[in-house]
Design a protein around this motif. Structure first.
Motif, mmCIF file in Angstrom:
data_model
loop_
_atom_site.group_PDB
_atom_site.id
_atom_site.type_symbol
_atom_site.label_atom_id
_atom_site.label_comp_id
_atom_site.label_asym_id
_atom_site.label_seq_id
_atom_site.Cartn_x
_atom_site.Cartn_y
_atom_site.Cartn_z
ATOM 1 N N ALA A 44 41.738 40.089 43.081
ATOM 2 C CA ALA A 44 42.013 40.178 41.276
ATOM 3 C C ALA A 44 41.003 41.739 41.267
ATOM 4 C CB ALA A 44 41.145 38.957 40.872
ATOM 5 N N ASN A 45 39.916 41.483 41.195
ATOM 6 C CA ASN A 45 39.193 42.726 41.046
ATOM 7 C C ASN A 45 39.610 44.108 41.778
ATOM 8 O OD1 ASN A 45 37.150 44.200 39.349
ATOM 9 N ND2 ASN A 45 36.193 44.714 41.537
ATOM 10 N N LEU A 46 40.189 43.963 43.071
ATOM 11 C CA LEU A 46 40.611 45.633 42.999
ATOM 12 C C LEU A 46 42.519 46.223 42.775
ATOM 13 C CD1 LEU A 46 39.577 44.647 47.155
ATOM 14 C CD2 LEU A 46 38.519 46.184 44.935
ATOM 15 N N SER A 97 43.438 44.733 39.721
ATOM 16 C CA SER A 97 43.106 44.762 38.174
ATOM 17 C C SER A 97 42.551 46.324 38.211
ATOM 18 C CB SER A 97 42.092 43.932 37.790
ATOM 19 O OG SER A 97 41.235 44.519 37.686
ATOM 20 N N ASN A 98 41.391 47.256 39.539
ATOM 21 C CA ASN A 98 41.125 48.241 39.525
ATOM 22 C C ASN A 98 41.729 49.213 39.361
ATOM 23 O OD1 ASN A 98 38.436 47.466 38.880
ATOM 24 N ND2 ASN A 98 37.363 47.279 40.683
ATOM 25 N N ALA A 99 43.239 48.608 40.787
ATOM 26 C CA ALA A 99 44.074 49.582 40.650
ATOM 27 C C ALA A 99 44.829 49.749 39.600
ATOM 28 C CB ALA A 99 44.411 49.359 41.911
ATOM 29 N N ALA A 100 45.240 48.869 39.306
ATOM 30 C CA ALA A 100 45.606 49.007 38.339
ATOM 31 C C ALA A 100 46.135 49.984 37.250
ATOM 32 C CB ALA A 100 46.679 47.287 37.994
ATOM 33 N N LYS A 101 44.479 49.175 36.586
ATOM 34 C CA LYS A 101 44.504 50.100 34.691
ATOM 35 C C LYS A 101 43.911 51.053 35.565
ATOM 36 C CE LYS A 101 39.343 48.238 35.460
ATOM 37 N NZ LYS A 101 38.437 47.214 35.073
ATOM 38 N N PHE A 102 43.198 52.135 36.084
ATOM 39 C CA PHE A 102 43.764 53.277 36.657
ATOM 40 C C PHE A 102 44.739 54.376 37.569
ATOM 41 C CE2 PHE A 102 38.693 51.392 37.304
ATOM 42 C CZ PHE A 102 38.463 52.425 35.964
ATOM 43 N N SER A 105 45.717 50.019 47.579
ATOM 44 C CA SER A 105 45.603 51.679 47.402
ATOM 45 C C SER A 105 46.518 52.326 46.202
ATOM 46 C CB SER A 105 46.837 52.327 47.972
ATOM 47 O OG SER A 105 46.022 52.000 49.728
ATOM 48 N N ASP A 106 45.705 52.813 44.758
ATOM 49 C CA ASP A 106 46.681 53.811 43.816
ATOM 50 C C ASP A 106 47.022 54.924 43.678
ATOM 51 O OD1 ASP A 106 44.613 54.715 42.431
ATOM 52 O OD2 ASP A 106 43.105 52.672 42.783
ATOM 53 N N HIS A 107 47.264 55.678 42.783
ATOM 54 C CA HIS A 107 47.831 56.676 42.670
ATOM 55 C C HIS A 107 47.071 57.491 41.200
ATOM 56 C CE1 HIS A 107 50.331 57.158 46.274
ATOM 57 N NE2 HIS A 107 50.807 55.785 45.744
ATOM 58 N N ALA A 117 27.833 49.042 36.954
ATOM 59 C CA ALA A 117 28.463 50.738 37.270
ATOM 60 C C ALA A 117 29.773 51.442 36.165
ATOM 61 C CB ALA A 117 27.474 50.555 39.080
ATOM 62 N N GLN A 118 29.907 51.837 36.241
ATOM 63 C CA GLN A 118 30.787 52.766 35.701
ATOM 64 C C GLN A 118 31.020 53.964 35.855
ATOM 65 O OE1 GLN A 118 31.187 50.378 31.878
ATOM 66 N NE2 GLN A 118 33.238 49.365 33.505
ATOM 67 N N ALA A 119 32.120 54.953 36.200
ATOM 68 C CA ALA A 119 32.039 55.428 36.420
ATOM 69 C C ALA A 119 32.203 56.590 34.808
ATOM 70 C CB ALA A 119 33.322 56.813 37.260
ATOM 71 N N GLY A 152 36.523 45.620 31.373
ATOM 72 C CA GLY A 152 35.775 45.953 32.357
ATOM 73 C C GLY A 152 34.021 46.056 31.758
ATOM 74 N N THR A 153 33.100 46.041 33.323
ATOM 75 C CA THR A 153 31.805 45.921 32.846
ATOM 76 C C THR A 153 31.455 46.052 33.599
ATOM 77 O OG1 THR A 153 31.749 43.946 32.701
ATOM 78 C CG2 THR A 153 31.527 43.869 31.140
ATOM 79 N N GLY A 154 31.681 46.830 34.643
ATOM 80 C CA GLY A 154 31.001 46.924 36.079
ATOM 81 C C GLY A 154 30.612 46.439 36.559
ATOM 82 N N LEU A 155 31.116 45.251 36.983
ATOM 83 C CA LEU A 155 30.469 43.633 38.109
ATOM 84 C C LEU A 155 31.046 43.394 38.928
ATOM 85 C CD1 LEU A 155 28.367 41.740 34.921
ATOM 86 C CD2 LEU A 155 27.683 43.177 36.343
ATOM 87 N N GLY A 156 31.940 43.634 38.268
ATOM 88 C CA GLY A 156 33.095 43.847 39.298
ATOM 89 C C GLY A 156 33.359 44.035 40.879
ATOM 90 N N LEU A 157 33.131 44.840 41.280
ATOM 91 C CA LEU A 157 32.558 46.057 42.577
ATOM 92 C C LEU A 157 31.084 44.989 43.398
ATOM 93 C CD1 LEU A 157 34.111 49.255 43.002
ATOM 94 C CD2 LEU A 157 35.124 47.448 43.488
ATOM 95 N N ASN A 158 30.701 44.765 42.699
ATOM 96 C CA ASN A 158 29.194 44.752 43.376
ATOM 97 C C ASN A 158 29.278 42.767 43.253
ATOM 98 O OD1 ASN A 158 26.352 42.761 41.510
ATOM 99 N ND2 ASN A 158 26.142 44.873 42.665
HETATM 100 N N1 LIG Z 1 40.539 52.189 42.076
HETATM 101 C C1 LIG Z 1 39.545 53.321 41.104
HETATM 102 N N2 LIG Z 1 40.203 54.013 40.798
HETATM 103 C C2 LIG Z 1 39.191 54.705 39.924
HETATM 104 N N3 LIG Z 1 37.874 54.358 40.068
HETATM 105 C C3 LIG Z 1 38.106 53.279 39.790
HETATM 106 C C4 LIG Z 1 38.468 52.604 40.931
HETATM 107 N N4 LIG Z 1 37.640 50.770 41.027
HETATM 108 C C5 LIG Z 1 36.852 51.485 40.570
HETATM 109 N N5 LIG Z 1 36.307 52.455 40.211
HETATM 110 C C6 LIG Z 1 35.377 53.235 38.919
HETATM 111 O O1 LIG Z 1 34.435 51.988 39.505
HETATM 112 C C7 LIG Z 1 33.670 51.240 38.574
HETATM 113 C C8 LIG Z 1 33.699 49.714 38.734
HETATM 114 O O2 LIG Z 1 34.272 49.430 39.575
HETATM 115 P P1 LIG Z 1 34.029 47.869 38.669
HETATM 116 O O3 LIG Z 1 35.273 46.946 39.007
HETATM 117 O O4 LIG Z 1 32.825 47.084 39.528
HETATM 118 O O5 LIG Z 1 34.272 47.338 37.477
HETATM 119 P P2 LIG Z 1 34.873 47.768 36.160
HETATM 120 O O6 LIG Z 1 36.113 47.311 36.804
HETATM 121 O O7 LIG Z 1 34.357 48.597 35.316
HETATM 122 O O8 LIG Z 1 34.581 46.696 35.406
HETATM 123 P P3 LIG Z 1 34.868 44.734 35.724
HETATM 124 O O9 LIG Z 1 35.740 44.386 36.600
HETATM 125 O O10 LIG Z 1 33.218 44.215 35.825
HETATM 126 O O11 LIG Z 1 36.170 44.044 35.192
HETATM 127 C C9 LIG Z 1 34.890 51.968 37.315
HETATM 128 O O12 LIG Z 1 34.581 51.644 35.868
HETATM 129 C C10 LIG Z 1 36.007 52.658 37.115
HETATM 130 O O13 LIG Z 1 34.925 54.192 37.057
#
Ligand SMILES: Nc1ncnc2c1ncn2[C@@H]1O[C@H](COP(=O)(O)OP(=O)(O)OP(=O)(O)O)[C@@H](O)[C@H]1O
Ligand SMILES: [Mg+2]
Lengths: 413, 130
Positions: free
Chosen positions: A284-286, A288-293, A316-318, A335-337, A347-353
């Motif tokens: 779900a986190n991978l 959602s990250n891929a989709a939102k970015f 993978s995403d583009h 951690a968020q870029a 998002g809050t940057g907890l997902g990947l942790n």
């Molecule tokens: N597929 C991706 N493409 C570009 N940046 C990414 C990608 N996945 C993660 N990141 C960067 O890594 C940061 C951390 O990701 P993470 O999933 O930990 O947090 P989040 O998605 O911001 O919030 P949360 O998952 O807690 O809702 C993201 O905020 C983004 O800056």
């Protein structure tokens, strides 16, 4: 042995590191070495020719007294156990000689019969200082006790922590259950029709309660991970089924960004040992990250393939990619870029942790490749569960997944 | 047909939300109890088709109430569903071991709650031919 002067015997006796007392058959002191002088403060001149119990009145009636008797009358030797015969004589540690009150000396007493002239039996008393050994023993006991106490303390703390986590999760979810529930009923028209503005506001409130709920869940997960209280329920899982379910569950979220999720499974038969809920959380986190970015109308591809003994799952995403300088922090907490873009995407940057901890608990590793401006691939490896290790389904159902590896070839590039 | 639901929940706000969902959205007849002991008092007279119950309640929690309910002959075959935030796999296993037919996790969506309850009820009917 030649006959020596009494003074020579006394000299030898004085060299030793212990107390020596010699008694005649009537318990009169005939020899008192200088060690005894130092320890008792009584000189040989004061002691010799007096009965031992006159010098140390406290010995009357004690075990040492009968032991001396036994030596003189029956020729028996004895070693008085320290535990039962503490402070037999009034002796003090010489180190603290000037100190008042002086420290009592812990001492061990050995009693031996000595054959004397004319068939009489005398008695030799040997006294050794064991204060240091006793102190060491006591210290070790205290250290052990302290270690035990702090282990207990740590256990209590960890119990308090997990109780805290469970109470907090209940206390936070309870009000959210009624907030979310009430809003959902209002939005569903159960309380009557609502205006368009009313609906827009209720939807904002609902979206944000959901966000708060996700945040609470994530914070509790991090707390659980950090206190080692994250529970896992491992079972054999069909990887294909897990990936498909994760695509279904996350489709609605991806739709918001106009993103489609595609699965390319090169190992449709593979099973892994894992916690289904937790692996769904990883996906779900991978996803959602891929989709939102991803750019609008982007494609996100989930791929599963063999990687040595393991299976590699990748997403993978583009999207815009991950800058090199952010590599180090990305799996950290919050951690968020740093870009307004990230803020806007929520998002809050907890997902990947959390994801990293879950993958590691599955004996796997997580990593990613990213090219700025082109896209990102996150991947993790899980050990394959070999067929011999679990009850296999019937042969018929085993042959069929071959056909299901039907992801279109172009996608699998 | 599923009609009468006995609903046991100590938190008044959640009570209101779930009752509205079950009555207005689902069209069921609902009797609400605020504690396990109140449920035990009312259950025989009310004769519900199904019981929906919270797990964490003061004095007598859901599982303890269920154990008592199971002693009542009049309730033979009446399915009991727990509604709780405590849905770890071993917790769910525990609920089922003492005779709960299913678990609805909290927070729940009140709009779909009646459907969920109906589905569980239908599954249960198939099993017991009611
Ligand atoms: N597929 C991706 N493409 C570009 N940046 C990414 C990608 N996945 C993660 N990141 C960067 O890594 C940061 C951390 O990701 P993470 O999933 O930990 O947090 P989040 O998605 O911001 O919030 P949360 O998952 O807690 O809702 C993201 O905020 C983004 O800056
Ligand atoms: Mg994320």
């Amino acid at each position: 042995m030649p006959k020596y002067e009494k003074s020579l015997i006394e000299a030898i006796v004085d060299v030793g590191e212990c107390g020596i007392i010699l008694l005649d058959e009537s318990r009169n002191i005939i020899l008192w070495n200088s060690w005894m002088h130092g320890a008792s403060g009584i000189s040989a001149n004061e002691a010799v020719n007096r009965p031992l119990d006159a010098v140390f009145p406290s010995i009357t009636g004690r075990r040492v007294f009968s032991a001396i008797d036994d030596a003189i009358r029956r020729g028996a030797s004895s070693k008085l156990s320290h535990a039962l015969n503490k402070w037999v004589f009034s002796l003090y540690c010489s180190a603290g000689a000037t100190q008042v009150p002086r420290e009592c000396m812990e001492h061990q007493v050995v009693i031996k019969p000595i054959a004397a002239e004319g068939g009489a039996r005398h008695c030799l008393i040997q006294v050794s200082d064991i204060t240091a050994a006793i102190k060491r023993e006591k210290m070790l006991r205290e250290i052990a006790q302290r270690a035990q106490a702090s282990a207990k303390e740590a256990e209590k703390l960890s119990r308090t922590k997990s109780e805290f986590i469970s109470v907090v999760s209940h206390e936070l979810r309870t009000p959210l259950t009624s907030i979310n529930g009430s809003l959902s009923l209002v939005a569903g028209g159960v309380a009557g029709d609502i205006s368009e503005q009313g609906r827009a506001l209720v939807e904002i409130a609902m979206r944000n309660t959901e966000r708060l709920l996700r945040l609470i869940n994530d914070i509790l997960d991090v707390a659980k991970i950090e206190s080692g209280k994250m529970n896992y329920y491992f079972e054999p899982l069909k990887l294909a089924e897990l990936l498909e379910a994760s695509a279904v569950v996350n489709r609605a979220y991806a739709d918001q960004f106009g993103v489609t999720i595609e699965i390319c499974n090169r190992v449709p038969d593979v099973r892994v040992r894992g916690d289904r809920e937790r692996l769904m959380q990883v996906m779900a986190n991978l996803l959602s990250n891929a989709a939102k970015f991803s750019p609008r109308d982007g494609r996100v591809r989930v791929k599963a393939e063999r990687n040595g003994d393991a299976v590699r799952i990748s997403v993978s995403d583009h999207g815009h990619g991950i800058p090199d300088e952010f590599r180090e922090q990305i799996f950290g907490k919050f951690a968020q870029a740093d870009s307004t873009d990230t803020r806007q995407r929520g998002g809050t940057g907890l997902g990947l942790n959390i994801v990293k901890a879950i993958v590691q608990n599955h004996k796997g590793e997580i990593g990613f490749d990213s090219i700025v401006g082109k896209g990102t691939t996150f991947y993790f490896d899980l050990p394959e569960l070999l067929p011999g290790l679990l009850p296999e389904p019937s042969a018929a159902s085993r042959s069929e997944p071959q056909e299901r590896a039907d992801c279109d070839a172009a996608l699998c590039e | 047909m599923l009609n009468k639901i006995l609903y046991v929940e100590d938190e008044p706000d959640i009570q209101t939300v779930a009752r509205m969902a079950l009555e207005v959205v689902g069209g069921f007849n609902v009797e609400v109890c605020s504690s396990g002991s109140e449920a035990l008092e009312k259950v025989v007279d009310y004769a519900p088709d199904l019981i929906l119950m919270d797990v964490m309640m003061p004095h007598m929690d859901g599982p303890a109430t269920l154990v008592e309910l199971r002693k009542l002959e009049a309730l033979d075959g009446v399915p009991v569903i727990f509604m709780t935030a405590k849905v770890q796999p071993d917790e769910v296993k525990e609920y089922k071991a003492i005779g709960a037919v299913d678990v609805i996790p909290k927070p729940f969506d009140p709009m779909s709650l009646p459907e969920t309850v109906k589905r569980i009820w239908a599954e249960q009917c198939e099993k017991t031919v009611c």
